[in-house]
Design an enzyme around this catalytic site. Structure first.
Site, PDB file in Angstrom:
ATOM      1  N   ASP A 117     -11.594   0.936  -3.103  1.00  0.00           N
ATOM      2  CA  ASP A 117     -10.143   0.888  -2.945  1.00  0.00           C
ATOM      3  C   ASP A 117      -9.864   1.457  -1.555  1.00  0.00           C
ATOM      4  O   ASP A 117      -9.231   2.491  -1.401  1.00  0.00           O
ATOM      5  CB  ASP A 117      -9.457   1.707  -4.051  1.00  0.00           C
ATOM      6  N   HIS A 127       3.313  -0.049  -2.818  1.00  0.00           N
ATOM      7  CA  HIS A 127       3.681  -1.464  -2.913  1.00  0.00           C
ATOM      8  C   HIS A 127       5.184  -1.720  -3.025  1.00  0.00           C
ATOM      9  O   HIS A 127       5.632  -2.569  -3.794  1.00  0.00           O
ATOM     10  CB  HIS A 127       2.963  -2.114  -4.099  1.00  0.00           C
ATOM     11  N   GLU A 154      -6.837  -7.551   0.390  1.00  0.00           N
ATOM     12  CA  GLU A 154      -5.431  -7.481   0.809  1.00  0.00           C
ATOM     13  C   GLU A 154      -5.359  -7.289   2.318  1.00  0.00           C
ATOM     14  O   GLU A 154      -5.546  -6.189   2.816  1.00  0.00           O
ATOM     15  CB  GLU A 154      -4.743  -6.313   0.098  1.00  0.00           C
ATOM     16  N   HIS A 159      -1.418 -10.136  -3.128  1.00  0.00           N
ATOM     17  CA  HIS A 159      -2.233  -9.265  -3.976  1.00  0.00           C
ATOM     18  C   HIS A 159      -3.031 -10.068  -5.006  1.00  0.00           C
ATOM     19  O   HIS A 159      -3.108  -9.681  -6.176  1.00  0.00           O
ATOM     20  CB  HIS A 159      -1.345  -8.219  -4.647  1.00  0.00           C
ATOM     21  N   SER A 160      -3.638 -11.182  -4.585  1.00  0.00           N
ATOM     22  CA  SER A 160      -4.439 -11.966  -5.531  1.00  0.00           C
ATOM     23  C   SER A 160      -5.723 -11.241  -5.903  1.00  0.00           C
ATOM     24  O   SER A 160      -6.357 -10.600  -5.068  1.00  0.00           O
ATOM     25  CB  SER A 160      -4.789 -13.325  -4.926  1.00  0.00           C
ATOM     26  N   TYR A 161      -6.065 -11.355  -7.181  1.00  0.00           N
ATOM     27  CA  TYR A 161      -7.333 -10.830  -7.695  1.00  0.00           C
ATOM     28  C   TYR A 161      -8.267 -12.028  -7.851  1.00  0.00           C
ATOM     29  O   TYR A 161      -7.980 -12.934  -8.639  1.00  0.00           O
ATOM     30  CB  TYR A 161      -7.143 -10.212  -9.074  1.00  0.00           C
ATOM     31  N   ASN A 175       0.838  -1.210   0.000  1.00  0.00           N
ATOM     32  CA  ASN A 175       0.000   0.000   0.000  1.00  0.00           C
ATOM     33  C   ASN A 175       0.874   1.261   0.000  1.00  0.00           C
ATOM     34  O   ASN A 175       2.049   1.199  -0.332  1.00  0.00           O
ATOM     35  CB  ASN A 175      -1.026  -0.038   1.141  1.00  0.00           C
ATOM     36  N   ARG A 176       0.275   2.392   0.365  1.00  0.00           N
ATOM     37  CA  ARG A 176       0.913   3.678   0.078  1.00  0.00           C
ATOM     38  C   ARG A 176       1.675   4.281   1.253  1.00  0.00           C
ATOM     39  O   ARG A 176       1.275   4.115   2.404  1.00  0.00           O
ATOM     40  CB  ARG A 176      -0.161   4.667  -0.392  1.00  0.00           C
ATOM     41  N   GLN A 197      -7.598  -4.303   2.672  1.00  0.00           N
ATOM     42  CA  GLN A 197      -7.903  -3.378   1.577  1.00  0.00           C
ATOM     43  C   GLN A 197      -8.822  -4.107   0.602  1.00  0.00           C
ATOM     44  O   GLN A 197      -8.473  -5.164   0.085  1.00  0.00           O
ATOM     45  CB  GLN A 197      -6.605  -2.960   0.859  1.00  0.00           C
TER      46      GLN A 197
HETATM   47  C1  GLA Z   1      -3.814  -1.731  -4.508  1.00  0.00           C
HETATM   48  C2  GLA Z   1      -4.122  -0.295  -4.487  1.00  0.00           C
HETATM   49  C3  GLA Z   1      -4.846   0.096  -5.722  1.00  0.00           C
HETATM   50  C4  GLA Z   1      -4.071  -0.295  -6.952  1.00  0.00           C
HETATM   51  C5  GLA Z   1      -3.744  -1.762  -6.918  1.00  0.00           C
HETATM   52  C6  GLA Z   1      -2.828  -2.164  -8.043  1.00  0.00           C
HETATM   53  O1  GLA Z   1      -4.898  -2.491  -4.259  1.00  0.00           O
HETATM   54  O2  GLA Z   1      -4.838   0.091  -3.337  1.00  0.00           O
HETATM   55  O3  GLA Z   1      -5.099   1.464  -5.723  1.00  0.00           O
HETATM   56  O4  GLA Z   1      -2.879   0.441  -7.008  1.00  0.00           O
HETATM   57  O5  GLA Z   1      -3.121  -2.080  -5.709  1.00  0.00           O
HETATM   58  O6  GLA Z   1      -3.266  -1.731  -9.285  1.00  0.00           O
END
Ligand code: GLA
Length: 374
Positions: free
Chosen positions: A275, A134, A339, A205-207, A108-109, A312
């Protein structure tokens, strides 16, 4: 038996025949299987974890990444429920938006890529507007090749991130262990030690799309989160520092709710969908309930348990229609991430649960992705 399943079984069987396998009753671990090489020529390998209930997980050394996760539905038909690619080049291209990887050193940020620690200021790469995301640009944990060691029912990945890598202090020894069991639980254990104080926040970070990766949308999935509060964020997705109730907002998933039910209320905002970091209710040393996601059509259910304080929810708002595994297209909101993590920008918010690891301490977290069908 459909054709895809048949092909997969044949491929699976030959992998089984020609690769060393490990494991006891039920779960078999196969590999290493070559998966190609990175642009700089480093070999990348995949391991396959398979239980007797039809579940298969594949994990690779690049980024300690989960590349495939085959899960049975209510009538026993399996589908691969995570986004990913068929080759290393795609994983290293800009089509890859952290698909399935281990994210860090700090997931994250971090606001403006700056933080102070023991009186010293550190500056990190800015790779998400004005912020650090990340773990950085070139040597974040998703972009390096980890060592792999088969263990009972799984694989342990290790990597030592040298002092100063991506601007972070300390030699950081990392271990990420994926194990599968006969209850259809994929467990991820994280460990880290350091020789200098340093922030650490690791996640996967699995989708997910429980109808199968490449299915059109997750807006009809039903989601429940064990969160009464969240961390509101500014226009660059940095927390303001407040912790607010989800009550009366589109973030209230305290009861099972369709993901798409209220998402349009967020489309005009900086988030462009979900998000958001949620504050998880009850935390302890053992993984506890964090989220439940269900695809009503297939009946597949994902239950997330974790030791982490936050989660997240990211609804794939920036997915761009890239082509993934088997030529399938990953459209915007065709998958979502859950996440498990410490809160974003914790290094700059002293009242958030702390993320600083010091010499002599061991960072430990666990997340379990448990699957069922109903
Ligand atoms: C995280 C962030 C999103 C995005 C994804 C990757 O989940 O919170 O804003 O950057 O990663 O695309």
């Amino acid at each position: 038996m459909n054709k895809l399943f048949l092909t997969f079984s044949v491929v699976g069987f030959s992998v089984f025949l020609f690769n060393p396998s490990y494991g006891g009753a039920g779960v078999i671990v196969m590999g290493p299987t070559p998966f190609g090489a990175t642009a700089d020529g480093t070999a990348v390998e995949v391991y396959t974890l398979r239980n007797s209930k039809g579940m298969i997980a594949k994990v690779m050394t690049l980024g300690a990444t989960l590349t495939e996760l085959h899960v049975p539905d209510r009538v026993g038909i399996t589908a691969d429920v995570v986004l990913g690619f068929d080759n290393v080049a795609d994983y290293q291209s800009d089509k890859n938006q952290y698909f399935g990887c281990t994210t860090g050193r700090v997931a994250n940020r971090i606001a403006r890529g700056k933080f102070k620690l023991d009186g010293r200021e550190y500056t990190l790469a800015l790779n998400n507007g004005p912020n650090h995301l990340h773990g950085g640009v070139k040597r974040s944990l998703d972009k390096v090749v980890w060592k792999a060691q088969p263990v009972a029912n799984g694989v342990r990945f290790t990597y030592t991130s040298p002092d100063g890598e991506e601007g972070y202090p300390g030699n950081l020894n990392l271990a990420v262990t994926y194990t599968l069991n006969e209850n259809n639980e994929l467990r991820i254990d994280y460990e880290a030690t350091t020789d200098k104080p340093t922030p650490v926040n690791l996640t996967n970070h699995s989708y997910f799309n429980l109808a199968g990766a490449g299915a059109a949308t997750v807006l009809d999935h039903i989601l429940e989160l064990a969160a009464d509060e969240y961390t509101p964020a500014d226009e660059t997705l940095i927390p303001t520092g407040k912790i607010e109730s989800v009550k009366g907002t589109p973030l209230d998933f305290t009861r099972p709710t369709r993901v798409g039910e209220r998402i349009e209320q967020l489309l005009e905002t900086q988030f462009n969908g979900y998000d958001h970091n949620f504050v998880l209710r009850k935390r302890g040393r053992t993984p506890t309930f964090a989220a439940r996601l269900k695809d009503p059509k297939s009946g597949r259910v994902l239950t997330v348990l974790t030791t982490q304080p936050g989660i997240q929810l990211y609804t794939g708002n920036f997915l761009k229609g890239q082509t993934g595994k088997g030529g399938r297209v990953y459209a915007q909101r065709s998958a979502l991430c859950l996440e498990t993590q410490h809160f974003p920008d914790s290094v700059n918010h002293p009242h958030f649960p702390p993320v600083i690891l010091r010499p002599g301490q061991t960072y430990r977290h666990t997340t379990i992705f448990a699957f069922s069908a109903e």
